[in-house]
Enzyme design. Structure first.
Site, PDB file in Angstrom:
ATOM      1  N   ASP A 137      -6.280 -16.048 -32.157  1.00 18.52           N
ATOM      2  CA  ASP A 137      -6.953 -15.267 -33.194  1.00 18.52           C
ATOM      3  C   ASP A 137      -7.108 -13.829 -32.699  1.00 18.52           C
ATOM      4  O   ASP A 137      -8.191 -13.265 -32.682  1.00 18.52           O
ATOM      5  CB  ASP A 137      -8.316 -15.882 -33.518  1.00 18.52           C
ATOM      6  CG  ASP A 137      -8.919 -15.337 -34.820  1.00 18.52           C
ATOM      7  OD1 ASP A 137      -8.197 -14.646 -35.564  1.00 18.52           O
ATOM      8  OD2 ASP A 137     -10.108 -15.612 -35.095  1.00 18.52           O
ATOM      9  N   GLU A 158     -21.369 -15.061 -19.736  1.00 13.80           N
ATOM     10  CA  GLU A 158     -21.530 -13.837 -18.963  1.00 13.80           C
ATOM     11  C   GLU A 158     -21.528 -12.636 -19.920  1.00 13.80           C
ATOM     12  O   GLU A 158     -20.749 -12.598 -20.865  1.00 13.80           O
ATOM     13  CB  GLU A 158     -20.361 -13.731 -17.987  1.00 13.80           C
ATOM     14  CG  GLU A 158     -20.227 -12.429 -17.239  1.00 13.80           C
ATOM     15  CD  GLU A 158     -18.918 -12.345 -16.465  1.00 13.80           C
ATOM     16  OE1 GLU A 158     -18.802 -11.443 -15.612  1.00 13.80           O
ATOM     17  OE2 GLU A 158     -18.008 -13.161 -16.720  1.00 13.80           O
ATOM     18  N   TRP A 159     -22.415 -11.692 -19.683  1.00 15.32           N
ATOM     19  CA  TRP A 159     -22.427 -10.466 -20.481  1.00 15.32           C
ATOM     20  C   TRP A 159     -21.467  -9.453 -19.858  1.00 15.32           C
ATOM     21  O   TRP A 159     -21.590  -9.110 -18.686  1.00 15.32           O
ATOM     22  CB  TRP A 159     -23.822  -9.857 -20.561  1.00 15.32           C
ATOM     23  CG  TRP A 159     -23.845  -8.534 -21.279  1.00 15.32           C
ATOM     24  CD1 TRP A 159     -23.759  -7.296 -20.727  1.00 15.32           C
ATOM     25  CD2 TRP A 159     -23.948  -8.340 -22.695  1.00 15.32           C
ATOM     26  NE1 TRP A 159     -23.792  -6.326 -21.694  1.00 15.32           N
ATOM     27  CE2 TRP A 159     -23.911  -6.937 -22.911  1.00 15.32           C
ATOM     28  CE3 TRP A 159     -24.071  -9.187 -23.786  1.00 15.32           C
ATOM     29  CZ2 TRP A 159     -23.994  -6.377 -24.199  1.00 15.32           C
ATOM     30  CZ3 TRP A 159     -24.147  -8.636 -25.059  1.00 15.32           C
ATOM     31  CH2 TRP A 159     -24.114  -7.251 -25.254  1.00 15.32           C
ATOM     32  N   LEU A 160     -20.497  -9.010 -20.645  1.00 16.26           N
ATOM     33  CA  LEU A 160     -19.556  -7.979 -20.204  1.00 16.26           C
ATOM     34  C   LEU A 160     -19.873  -6.704 -20.968  1.00 16.26           C
ATOM     35  O   LEU A 160     -19.676  -6.633 -22.180  1.00 16.26           O
ATOM     36  CB  LEU A 160     -18.110  -8.418 -20.462  1.00 16.26           C
ATOM     37  CG  LEU A 160     -17.649  -9.673 -19.714  1.00 16.26           C
ATOM     38  CD1 LEU A 160     -16.227 -10.042 -20.126  1.00 16.26           C
ATOM     39  CD2 LEU A 160     -17.728  -9.462 -18.205  1.00 16.26           C
TER      40      LEU A 160
END
Length: 290
Positions: A199, A96-98
């Site tokens: 990380d 998904e592009w956020l």
């Protein structure tokens, strides 16, 4: 990274195979070991990262499973995994592009609350269901019943051995790990394993258009929660109000700042193994201090 060849035509062919039929593909700045792109299908956007399948075997599928684990009951906005797989020598992960946006005034409060909530999701053992990666390095996640054994055997000793094998450490550094084991056992408060990003530095979070913190590029495992905290304090980029919020929702045990060199030893060893230079001296100094 992928070999020198036209990447976008290859990527377009892959997306066609997935039935996505993109209207536009644009490179995204910031990929380290992978090539990353923003993919448009009409008004809808996706994020995809690709690499050679043989370069880091299984890295995309492991990352996908890590993201899905973080999404469970999360207060972070975690990008949804749309698809993951291999095709003609490539491995890829479609997310998904956020859309990133400027941080709002309550961003750091939300971040601290979300991380505290994540760390309260207790796990059954130290480790994980599979090995994965931290950056370009394989990360062993063999499970242990206690934190000290896991930290020494699965995190510190393997990287100290790498540095000994490459002549950047003397064998004496391996001998010091028995003493370090006793220090960690005495210094760390006894807590149940927490779900860690693994990380959590400033390059692996952002703010979404609706103001929520998002985290990505994880090296997920169940560990002592101070490991994530140590990473946030190592390279900068986290406002002090983040820690204020975290401490409000899930206070750390006394002397957590004193333990920072111990929590930061692992990421410093990772950098020493990957980059060398002053990180080797930093890691040596931390171990020698105990």
């Amino acid at each position: 990274m992928l070999p020198d060849q036209p990447v976008i035509p290859m990527l377009s062919s892959l997306l066609q195979q997935l039935g996505l039929h993109p209207t536009r593909v644009s490179p995204v700045h910031g990929g380290d070991i992978n090539q990353v792109f923003k993919v448009f299908k009409g008004d809808q956007a996706f994020f995809i990262k690709i690499n050679e399948a043989a370069a880091f075997p299984g890295i995309m599928e492991k990352e996908a499973r890590g993201l899905e684990a973080l999404r469970i009951e999360s207060l972070f906005k975690i990008p949804a995994v749309e698809a993951v797989g291999e095709w003609q020598g490539l491995q890829w992960l479609l997310l998904e592009w956020l859309t990133p946006a400027p941080r709002q005034t309550d961003f750091w409060k939300r971040f601290g609350e979300a991380l505290a909530h994540q760390h309260l999701l207790k796990q059954s053992a130290f480790g994980w269901t599979e090995d994965n990666y931290i950056g370009r390095l394989p990360q062993s996640n063999r499970t242990h019943a206690n934190w000290t054994d896991f930290y020494i055997q699965e995190r510190i000793r393997p990287l100290v051995q790498v540095l000994v094998d490459t002549k950047q450490f003397s064998t004496e550094m391996l001998n010091r790990l028995e003493k370090l084991h006793a220090v960690i056992e005495n210094e760390f408060p006894t807590e149940a394993p927490a779900l860690l990003h693994g990380d959590l530095w400033s390059g692996n979070f952002s703010c979404t258009g609706d103001g929520y913190p998002t985290i990505f590029d994880p090296a997920v495992y169940a560990g002592h929660r101070e490991m994530d905290i140590g990473m946030t304090q190592l390279f900068g980029g986290f406002d002090s109000s983040f820690m204020d919020a975290y401490q409000f929702y899930y206070p750390l045990e006394n002397n957590w700042r004193k333990r920072l060199p111990l929590t930061q030893l692992y990421p410093i060893l990772v950098h020493a193994a990957l980059i060398g230079g002053h990180y080797v001296n930093e890691a040596r100094s931390i171990i020698a201090a105990y």
